[in-house]
Design an enzyme around this catalytic site. Structure first.
Site, short mmCIF file in Angstrom:
data_model
loop_
_atom_site.label_atom_id
_atom_site.label_comp_id
_atom_site.label_asym_id
_atom_site.label_seq_id
_atom_site.Cartn_x
_atom_site.Cartn_y
_atom_site.Cartn_z
N PHE A 34 0.86 -1.19 0.00
CA PHE A 34 0.00 0.00 0.00
C PHE A 34 0.90 1.24 0.00
O PHE A 34 0.86 2.08 0.89
CB PHE A 34 -0.97 0.01 1.18
CG PHE A 34 -2.24 0.77 0.88
CD1 PHE A 34 -3.16 0.26 -0.01
CD2 PHE A 34 -2.50 1.99 1.47
CE1 PHE A 34 -4.32 0.96 -0.31
CE2 PHE A 34 -3.66 2.70 1.17
CZ PHE A 34 -4.57 2.18 0.28
N HIS A 36 3.16 4.59 -0.59
CA HIS A 36 2.94 6.02 -0.72
C HIS A 36 4.29 6.69 -0.99
O HIS A 36 5.32 6.02 -1.15
CB HIS A 36 2.27 6.60 0.53
CG HIS A 36 2.94 6.25 1.82
ND1 HIS A 36 4.20 6.70 2.16
CD2 HIS A 36 2.54 5.46 2.87
CE1 HIS A 36 4.54 6.23 3.35
NE2 HIS A 36 3.57 5.47 3.81
N HIS A 39 7.48 5.59 0.90
CA HIS A 39 8.17 4.40 0.40
C HIS A 39 8.96 4.71 -0.87
O HIS A 39 10.10 4.26 -1.03
CB HIS A 39 7.15 3.30 0.07
CG HIS A 39 6.33 2.83 1.22
ND1 HIS A 39 4.98 3.12 1.34
CD2 HIS A 39 6.64 2.07 2.30
CE1 HIS A 39 4.51 2.57 2.44
NE2 HIS A 39 5.49 1.93 3.05
N GLY A 149 12.30 4.17 6.73
CA GLY A 149 11.87 5.52 7.09
C GLY A 149 11.99 5.79 8.57
O GLY A 149 11.82 4.89 9.41
N GLU A 150 12.25 7.05 8.92
CA GLU A 150 12.35 7.45 10.33
C GLU A 150 10.98 7.59 11.00
O GLU A 150 10.92 7.74 12.21
CB GLU A 150 13.12 8.75 10.45
CG GLU A 150 14.60 8.61 10.18
CD GLU A 150 15.38 9.89 10.44
OE1 GLU A 150 14.74 10.97 10.59
OE2 GLU A 150 16.62 9.83 10.48
N LYS A 151 9.90 7.54 10.24
CA LYS A 151 8.59 7.65 10.89
C LYS A 151 8.41 6.53 11.91
O LYS A 151 7.92 6.76 13.02
CB LYS A 151 7.46 7.60 9.87
CG LYS A 151 6.07 7.81 10.52
CD LYS A 151 4.95 7.65 9.55
CE LYS A 151 4.69 6.22 9.20
NZ LYS A 151 4.13 5.45 10.36
N MET A 186 3.16 10.71 6.33
CA MET A 186 2.55 9.73 5.44
C MET A 186 2.58 8.35 6.08
O MET A 186 3.58 7.94 6.67
CB MET A 186 3.28 9.71 4.10
CG MET A 186 3.03 10.94 3.26
SD MET A 186 3.68 10.75 1.58
CE MET A 186 3.17 12.32 0.88
N ARG A 189 -1.74 3.61 7.07
CA ARG A 189 -2.94 3.61 7.90
C ARG A 189 -3.75 4.91 7.79
O ARG A 189 -4.87 4.97 8.29
CB ARG A 189 -2.57 3.33 9.37
CG ARG A 189 -2.17 1.88 9.61
CD ARG A 189 -1.96 1.57 11.09
NE ARG A 189 -1.83 0.15 11.33
CZ ARG A 189 -0.69 -0.52 11.35
NH1 ARG A 189 0.44 0.13 11.13
NH2 ARG A 189 -0.67 -1.82 11.58
#
Length: 284
Positions: A34, A36, A39, A149-151, A186, A189
């Site tokens: 999924f 975005h 990614h 990613g750092e998220k 981003m 979810r």
């Protein structure tokens, strides 16, 4: 052009071996699909740092708890493959769960310290599943580098620790969180959010920005910085899961931001029934 789709461990390992034997540098971007822009930014950076980029699309069942959203986690394989191709990905490993965890599977990876607290405390077993599947992917592909990613900041520290401790020889690259124009981090979810909840979710990034502003103006104590985030969550009617100030590497809690010591402010909150996370570096 769409990437080559690999379904088995054997064909994936053979493909990756052919890349290495040709003398080309291989980058890997593991995902749960999924996709975005966050990614895709990892994939483009992988292509900048390496000759070939591969990805994986696998909704990993071992990192979901029994009451979590495995069955309804958003999926779009056709769209994901198209996006991978547009970002320059040459091959995608997209296995069924039984290929990754065949009958009799019994080996798991536990990263003990940085997996404690934060999401690790709220989602028992989550990082065991993450560490296991990432270790398997790194062993299957044996890439020169892998990008994350750092998220998912605690996840990134878990992966850095497992790579270091198991001597896997892969460069782990952490990339900044990609945000919507209004600041929302981003996330796959975000697809769960109604239009109203999408606006309420901005309280996470607003709270982090408010804390950063306080810190820049000389406020460095954890209660004040955490309080700035909590006020935004409360004003938007979000349910806090946690807000914590931690050391950027060890993730141990900090009582104050000290100059020269990298720190991170992390937040998790429920927007309706959807749990979102975000974080920002602070101080320094």
């Amino acid at each position: 052009m769409q990437p080559l789709v690999l379904r088995t461990v054997a064909e994936t390992a053979a493909w990756a071996e052919s890349i290495r034997r040709s003398g080309r540098r291989l980058a890997l971007v593991p995902t749960m699909g999924f996709l975005h822009e966050g990614h895709l930014s990892l994939m483009r950076e992988g292509l900048r740092r390496a000759d070939v980029v591969a990805s994986s699309i696998f909704v990993n069942p071992t990192q979901f708890g029994p009451t979590e959203d495995l069955s309804r986690y958003p999926r779009d394989m056709e769209g994901d493959l198209s996006k991978c191709g547009s970002a320059g990905v040459e091959a995608v490993f997209a296995p069924l769960p039984a290929e990754v965890y065949p009958p009799g599977y019994q080996t798991y990876v536990d990263v003990e310290q940085v997996s404690q607290g934060l999401c690790g405390a709220r989602r028992p077993g989550h990082f065991r599943g993450v560490a296991t599947v990432v270790t398997k992917l790194l062993c299957i592909f044996r890439p020169h580098l892998a990008l994350f990613g750092e998220k998912d900041y605690q996840q990134l520290q878990v992966i850095r620790a497992l790579e270091r401790d198991l001597n896997l020889g892969v460069e782990i690259v952490g990339m900044p969180t990609v945000r919507e124009p209004d600041g929302l981090a981003m996330s796959s979810r975000n697809a769960y959010l109604s239009k109203e909840d999408r606006q309420r979710a901005l309280a996470l990034s607003r709270g982090l920005s408010a804390a950063q502003s306080l810190c820049r103006n000389g406020t460095r104590e954890a209660p004040a910085l955490v309080g700035a985030v909590r006020r935004e969550l409360e004003a938007a009617g979000l349910r806090e899961d946690y807000v914590e100030l931690v050391d950027a590497s060890s993730l141990t809690p900090l009582s104050v931001v000290t100059p020269g010591q990298p720190a991170r402010l992390l937040v998790a909150a429920f927007v309706g029934t959807t749990r979102l996370i975000d974080n920002q570096p602070i101080g320094g």
